[in-house]
Design an enzyme around this catalytic site. Structure first.
Site, PDB file in Angstrom:
ATOM      1  N   SER A  48     -19.523 113.618  52.694  1.00 51.99           N
ATOM      2  CA  SER A  48     -18.470 114.256  51.904  1.00 51.99           C
ATOM      3  C   SER A  48     -17.623 113.141  51.274  1.00 51.99           C
ATOM      4  O   SER A  48     -17.821 111.956  51.581  1.00 51.99           O
ATOM      5  CB  SER A  48     -17.596 115.118  52.812  1.00 51.99           C
ATOM      6  OG  SER A  48     -16.904 114.271  53.716  1.00 51.99           O
ATOM      7  N   ASP A  80     -22.093 115.346  49.457  1.00 46.54           N
ATOM      8  CA  ASP A  80     -21.761 116.689  49.935  1.00 46.54           C
ATOM      9  C   ASP A  80     -20.344 117.101  49.497  1.00 46.54           C
ATOM     10  O   ASP A  80     -19.402 116.327  49.669  1.00 46.54           O
ATOM     11  CB  ASP A  80     -21.857 116.666  51.472  1.00 46.54           C
ATOM     12  CG  ASP A  80     -21.913 118.053  52.066  1.00 46.54           C
ATOM     13  OD1 ASP A  80     -22.225 119.006  51.342  1.00 46.54           O
ATOM     14  OD2 ASP A  80     -21.637 118.176  53.284  1.00 46.54           O
ATOM     15  N   ASP A 102     -18.478 120.917  44.224  1.00 39.76           N
ATOM     16  CA  ASP A 102     -17.787 121.972  44.968  1.00 39.76           C
ATOM     17  C   ASP A 102     -16.555 122.408  44.175  1.00 39.76           C
ATOM     18  O   ASP A 102     -15.465 121.872  44.341  1.00 39.76           O
ATOM     19  CB  ASP A 102     -17.381 121.440  46.345  1.00 39.76           C
ATOM     20  CG  ASP A 102     -16.676 122.491  47.189  1.00 39.76           C
ATOM     21  OD1 ASP A 102     -16.273 123.530  46.637  1.00 39.76           O
ATOM     22  OD2 ASP A 102     -16.515 122.258  48.393  1.00 39.76           O
ATOM     23  N   GLU A 138     -21.665 125.820  44.364  1.00 44.19           N
ATOM     24  CA  GLU A 138     -21.286 126.923  45.255  1.00 44.19           C
ATOM     25  C   GLU A 138     -20.525 128.003  44.514  1.00 44.19           C
ATOM     26  O   GLU A 138     -19.814 127.730  43.554  1.00 44.19           O
ATOM     27  CB  GLU A 138     -20.311 126.429  46.325  1.00 44.19           C
ATOM     28  CG  GLU A 138     -20.667 125.173  47.003  1.00 44.19           C
ATOM     29  CD  GLU A 138     -19.521 124.713  47.904  1.00 44.19           C
ATOM     30  OE1 GLU A 138     -19.562 123.541  48.270  1.00 44.19           O
ATOM     31  OE2 GLU A 138     -18.606 125.511  48.214  1.00 44.19           O
ATOM     32  N   HIS A 185     -17.517 126.874  57.189  1.00 46.86           N
ATOM     33  CA  HIS A 185     -17.530 125.552  57.824  1.00 46.86           C
ATOM     34  C   HIS A 185     -16.780 125.517  59.152  1.00 46.86           C
ATOM     35  O   HIS A 185     -15.765 126.193  59.313  1.00 46.86           O
ATOM     36  CB  HIS A 185     -16.865 124.529  56.889  1.00 46.86           C
ATOM     37  CG  HIS A 185     -17.687 124.214  55.681  1.00 46.86           C
ATOM     38  ND1 HIS A 185     -17.158 124.082  54.437  1.00 46.86           N
ATOM     39  CD2 HIS A 185     -19.007 124.011  55.540  1.00 46.86           C
ATOM     40  CE1 HIS A 185     -18.108 123.787  53.576  1.00 46.86           C
ATOM     41  NE2 HIS A 185     -19.251 123.752  54.225  1.00 46.86           N
ATOM     42  N   HIS A 214     -24.516 126.661  54.193  1.00 47.32           N
ATOM     43  CA  HIS A 214     -23.485 125.743  54.704  1.00 47.32           C
ATOM     44  C   HIS A 214     -22.891 126.321  55.978  1.00 47.32           C
ATOM     45  O   HIS A 214     -23.080 127.502  56.296  1.00 47.32           O
ATOM     46  CB  HIS A 214     -22.395 125.547  53.649  1.00 47.32           C
ATOM     47  CG  HIS A 214     -22.829 124.642  52.542  1.00 47.32           C
ATOM     48  ND1 HIS A 214     -22.400 123.341  52.436  1.00 47.32           N
ATOM     49  CD2 HIS A 214     -23.693 124.844  51.524  1.00 47.32           C
ATOM     50  CE1 HIS A 214     -22.966 122.782  51.382  1.00 47.32           C
ATOM     51  NE2 HIS A 214     -23.755 123.675  50.808  1.00 47.32           N
ATOM     52  N   GLY A 215     -22.123 125.470  56.679  1.00 46.00           N
ATOM     53  CA  GLY A 215     -21.441 125.961  57.876  1.00 46.00           C
ATOM     54  C   GLY A 215     -22.402 126.352  58.981  1.00 46.00           C
ATOM     55  O   GLY A 215     -22.245 127.378  59.633  1.00 46.00           O
ATOM     56  N   GLY A 216     -23.394 125.492  59.227  1.00 39.27           N
ATOM     57  CA  GLY A 216     -24.410 125.832  60.230  1.00 39.27           C
ATOM     58  C   GLY A 216     -23.951 125.715  61.674  1.00 39.27           C
ATOM     59  O   GLY A 216     -24.487 126.405  62.554  1.00 39.27           O
ATOM     60  N   ASN A 238     -22.655 119.842  60.466  1.00 43.46           N
ATOM     61  CA  ASN A 238     -21.755 118.696  60.574  1.00 43.46           C
ATOM     62  C   ASN A 238     -20.932 118.746  61.863  1.00 43.46           C
ATOM     63  O   ASN A 238     -20.987 117.826  62.681  1.00 43.46           O
ATOM     64  CB  ASN A 238     -20.819 118.624  59.357  1.00 43.46           C
ATOM     65  CG  ASN A 238     -20.060 117.318  59.290  1.00 43.46           C
ATOM     66  OD1 ASN A 238     -20.186 116.472  60.167  1.00 43.46           O
ATOM     67  ND2 ASN A 238     -19.264 117.138  58.258  1.00 43.46           N
TER      68      ASN A 238
END
Ligand code: G3H
Ligand code: ZN
Length: 288
Positions: A48, A80, A102, A138, A185, A214-216, A238
């Site tokens: 990021s 990212d 983003d 996104e 996230h 995203h936000g796994g 992350n």
């Protein structure tokens, strides 16, 4: 070696996903790479804007590209969640394989405009250099910050509609699309919402391009597998890496309070990150 675009296409055809893992230090990179190599799977390293500021943009690129060349291994680098054209351009110019603009916080038309600017620039560089640079964007709320939260933040339930998704993808010509399909996230103490896999299927159908989740961190295994079956080709993790790092260092220092050698203090963090990434990669690639 196949290009990242080809690996993503292949993942889609096989009904599996490629893992994307964030780093801000060498320990995380080693842990992630050890796991990917052990399983012989392609992997994407993400930084990021904050992570690259800490680690050094050119430094991260130098290390990742050196590993790729030295080992002839499919390890790729992604910018990212970059918030402006200028920061995306910088990463493209340095040599990144992929960028994420983003601009989801902006009104639809402004999001389209800045995303299109990034796509046009990526295409221009691709035409000049032959490097195949992928652009992801996104739409909708997927939260921000890989942190620990007490509860699900407001806005998490507002999901991307297939109509908006199609309009956005058609207007921008992006390569990859990150819709809001349920996850956000961070790690959430009360648990994460479920993924709306039917929505993933619909968005995949109308956009026709690879989708990114995203936000796994902290999602249930079945949410991952359902989402991947429905059309997710890349999954981002992350917070789980950050937590593994912190817990391993804390535990080691508690048990070895006089130790001052960084290699000794940080080796457990590398091992813990490797274990997290190995488990996630096995799940994403259908090995478990
Ligand atoms: O871009 C990064 C990811 O979407 C990270 O999300 O912290 O929930 O794993 P996470
Ligand atoms: Zn993300």
């Amino acid at each position: 070696m196949k290009t990242l675009r080809e690996y993503i296409k292949e993942a889609g055809e096989k009904g599996i996903a490629i893992g994307h893992f964030n780093i801000s230090n060498l320990e995380a990179l080693h842990g992630i790479y050890n796991a990917a190599k052990k399983l012989n799977l392609p992997v994407i390293i993400g930084v990021s804007e904050g992570e690259e500021k800490f680690a050094g943009l050119e430094e991260v690129y130098a290390v990742v590209s050196e590993i790729r060349t030295r080992d002839n291994y499919p390890i790729f680098l992604n910018a990212d969640h970059h918030a402006s054209f200028e920061s995306v351009k910088k990463c493209i110019d340095v040599g990144f394989d992929m960028v994420i603009i983003d601009a989801a916080k902006l009104p639809f038309d402004e999001n389209v405009a800045v995303t299109k600017q990034c796509v046009d620039y990526a295409r221009e560089v691709t035409a000049k250099t032959g490097r195949d640079i992928l652009v992801e964007a996104e739409l909708g709320y997927i939260g921000s910050g890989s942190i620990i939260r007490d509860v699900v933040p407001e806005g998490a339930g507002i999901l991307t509609t297939p109509e908006d998704a199609k309009k956005f993808v058609d207007a921008t010509s992006i390569d990859l699309f990150a819709p809001s399909v349920g996850s956000i996230h961070g790690l959430i103490k009360t648990g994460k919402p479920h993924i709306n896999a039917e929505l993933v299927t619909e968005i995949k159908k109308v956009t026709g391009i690879p989708l990114v989740l995203h936000g796994g961190s902290g999602l249930r295994d079945e949410d991952f597998t359902n989402a991947i079956k429905a059309g997710i080709s890349i999954v981002h993790i992350n917070s789980e890496i950050r937590l593994a790092f912190r817990e391993a260092v804390e535990k080691f220092l508690k048990e070895n309070s006089s130790e001052i050698t960084p290699a000794k203090i940080l080796q457990p963090a590398v091992d813990a990150i490797e274990a997290v990434v190995e488990a996630r990669l096995k799940l994403f690639s259908g090995m478990q």
